[in-house]
Design an enzyme around this catalytic site. Structure first.
Site, PDB file in Angstrom:
ATOM      1  N   HIS A 158      21.874  51.965  -6.834  1.00  0.00           N
ATOM      2  CA  HIS A 158      22.310  50.916  -7.771  1.00  0.00           C
ATOM      3  C   HIS A 158      22.479  49.567  -7.075  1.00  0.00           C
ATOM      4  O   HIS A 158      22.671  48.551  -7.749  1.00  0.00           O
ATOM      5  CB  HIS A 158      23.634  51.309  -8.448  1.00  0.00           C
ATOM      6  CG  HIS A 158      23.513  52.506  -9.342  1.00  0.00           C
ATOM      7  ND1 HIS A 158      22.611  52.581 -10.378  1.00  0.00           N
ATOM      8  CD2 HIS A 158      24.173  53.703  -9.342  1.00  0.00           C
ATOM      9  CE1 HIS A 158      22.717  53.756 -10.984  1.00  0.00           C
ATOM     10  NE2 HIS A 158      23.655  54.460 -10.366  1.00  0.00           N
ATOM     11  N   HIS A 195      20.845  58.741 -13.188  1.00  0.00           N
ATOM     12  CA  HIS A 195      21.010  57.325 -13.543  1.00  0.00           C
ATOM     13  C   HIS A 195      19.792  56.525 -13.084  1.00  0.00           C
ATOM     14  O   HIS A 195      19.257  56.780 -11.997  1.00  0.00           O
ATOM     15  CB  HIS A 195      22.269  56.757 -12.875  1.00  0.00           C
ATOM     16  CG  HIS A 195      23.516  57.506 -13.204  1.00  0.00           C
ATOM     17  ND1 HIS A 195      24.077  58.444 -12.344  1.00  0.00           N
ATOM     18  CD2 HIS A 195      24.303  57.473 -14.306  1.00  0.00           C
ATOM     19  CE1 HIS A 195      25.168  58.947 -12.914  1.00  0.00           C
ATOM     20  NE2 HIS A 195      25.322  58.384 -14.094  1.00  0.00           N
ATOM     21  N   ASP A 282      22.501  64.748  -9.783  1.00  0.00           N
ATOM     22  CA  ASP A 282      23.368  64.666 -10.962  1.00  0.00           C
ATOM     23  C   ASP A 282      22.608  64.834 -12.283  1.00  0.00           C
ATOM     24  O   ASP A 282      23.201  64.718 -13.352  1.00  0.00           O
ATOM     25  CB  ASP A 282      24.195  63.366 -10.964  1.00  0.00           C
ATOM     26  CG  ASP A 282      23.389  62.147 -10.603  1.00  0.00           C
ATOM     27  OD1 ASP A 282      22.150  62.242 -10.499  1.00  0.00           O
ATOM     28  OD2 ASP A 282      23.995  61.070 -10.420  1.00  0.00           O
TER      29      ASP A 282
HETATM   30 ZN   LIG Z   1      23.534  59.058 -10.392  1.00  0.00          ZN
END
Ligand SMILES: [Zn+2]
Length: 344
Positions: A158, A195, A282
């Site tokens: 990120h 994500h 995840d």
């Molecule tokens: Zn993640």
């Protein structure tokens, strides 16, 4: 096959993070790394401690003012009367074309895009050693190993060239890719974290030499919310070299593998000299983030298809949060690489 990890990476222990406006215990805890290390060793990998590579490989991805900020902000923050123990933003510029502020509070707002990347006294050191693990793994592969696993914690995908967020400070996958670029004309990054890898996408968005591909839960209702849509395809020289495959919440193994095949076809056509896997675990059905529905066996199938590309591969740990199967999921993912491992 080696697992690259330093205990320096355990020192970063943030207190609370902001989640839906509430201060809660963060999921990105040192225990994740301990679990993952044990699983890697149980799979038969050999641990190696990364070298201290200095700032050069990190500065290939991040701006000088951001690195100076990360290094010094905690000390500066402690001088503010009444400030919190961990550095956390409470003000944000609405757009990036604002002035660069001189104050510590202003710079935290500028450089930290959410409440899930608190900076402690140890964050800089742990983040640097996490990046060194990625550099070390990339160099193993450059020396001829068919694959290497960087147990990068804290994670990185990120983080942009000068923004921290979502538990990430330095973009380890991007740093590994830049190392690989020293010997290969083209490098691909495949991000399988649940994500979207917004930081990695941002770093290479205008470049055609590093292909970025991400499979993730559709950001329309999932973190990181603002990036990760299918129509983000790159810009200028990078147009056509960013592929986002947003998936419906709860997508399980078989459907996931269909999207993976599309990702792998894109990568194979790009013909990269080496690949970085941004290895988030995840996407697991039982992960606390509950975004996708992969099973432990599913991770093994994903890894097998990636390994079948037969390209030098650096696996860089990203997400994957405390749950009973975290170690098993890593073992399942590493197994195809480890069993077909060719040493340098
Ligand atoms: Zn993640």
């Amino acid at each position: 096959m080696k697992v690259i990890f330093s205990t320096e990476q355990l020192r970063h222990k943030p207190g609370k993070v902001l989640s839906s406006g509430a201060l809660v215990d963060g999921l990105e805890v040192p225990g994740r790394a301990t679990t993952l290390l044990q699983a890697a060793i149980a799979t038969g990998l050999t641990q190696e401690v990364p070298h201290n590579f200095g700032m050069e490989p990190i500065a290939a991805v991040h701006t000088a003012r951001y690195l100076s900020f990360l290094e010094n902000i905690h000390t500066r923050w402690m001088r503010i009367p009444g400030a919190s123990t961990d550095v956390r933003p409470n003000v944000h510029p609405h757009a990036i074309d604002c002035v660069y502020p001189a104050s510590a509070v202003g710079q935290v707002g500028f450089h930290v895009f959410d409440g899930a990347a608190p900076i402690t006294a140890d964050t800089w050191d742990s983040a640097r050693w996490s990046a060194f693990a990625a550099v070390h793994a990339a160099q193993e592969v450059l020396r001829g190993a068919s694959s290497c696993y960087a147990l990068a914690r804290p994670p990185g995908h990120h983080a942009t060239a000068e923004l921290a967020g979502g538990f990430c400070y330095l973009n380890n996958s991007a740093i590994a890719a830049m190392q690989l670029r020293s010997a290969h004309e083209r490098v691909a990054i495949l991000d399988v974290d649940v994500h979207h890898g917004n930081g990695t996408q941002s770093i290479f968005y205008e470049r055609g030499d590093v292909l970025t591909v991400s499979l993730h839960a559709d950001p329309v209702r999932f973190y990181p919310f603002f990036w990760g849509a299918a129509d983000e395809q790159g810009k200028r020289d990078g147009l056509g070299f960013n592929l986002n495959l947003p998936l419906t919440r709860g997508t399980a193994d078989d459907e996931y593998l269909l999207a993976l095949d599309e990702a792998l076809a894109k990568i194979d056509a790009f013909d990269p000299g080496a690949i970085v896997i941004a290895l988030g675990l995840d996407a697991f059905a039982g992960d606390p983030f509950a975004g996708l529905g992969l099973t432990t066996a599913g991770f093994g199938r994903v890894a097998k298809r990636i390994e079948a590309l037969q390209r030098p591969t650096v696996l860089v740990q990203e997400g994957g949060y405390p749950c009973a199967q975290l170690g098993d999921n890593l073992a399942a993912f590493l197994a195809p690489f480890h069993s077909n491992f060719r040493s340098s």
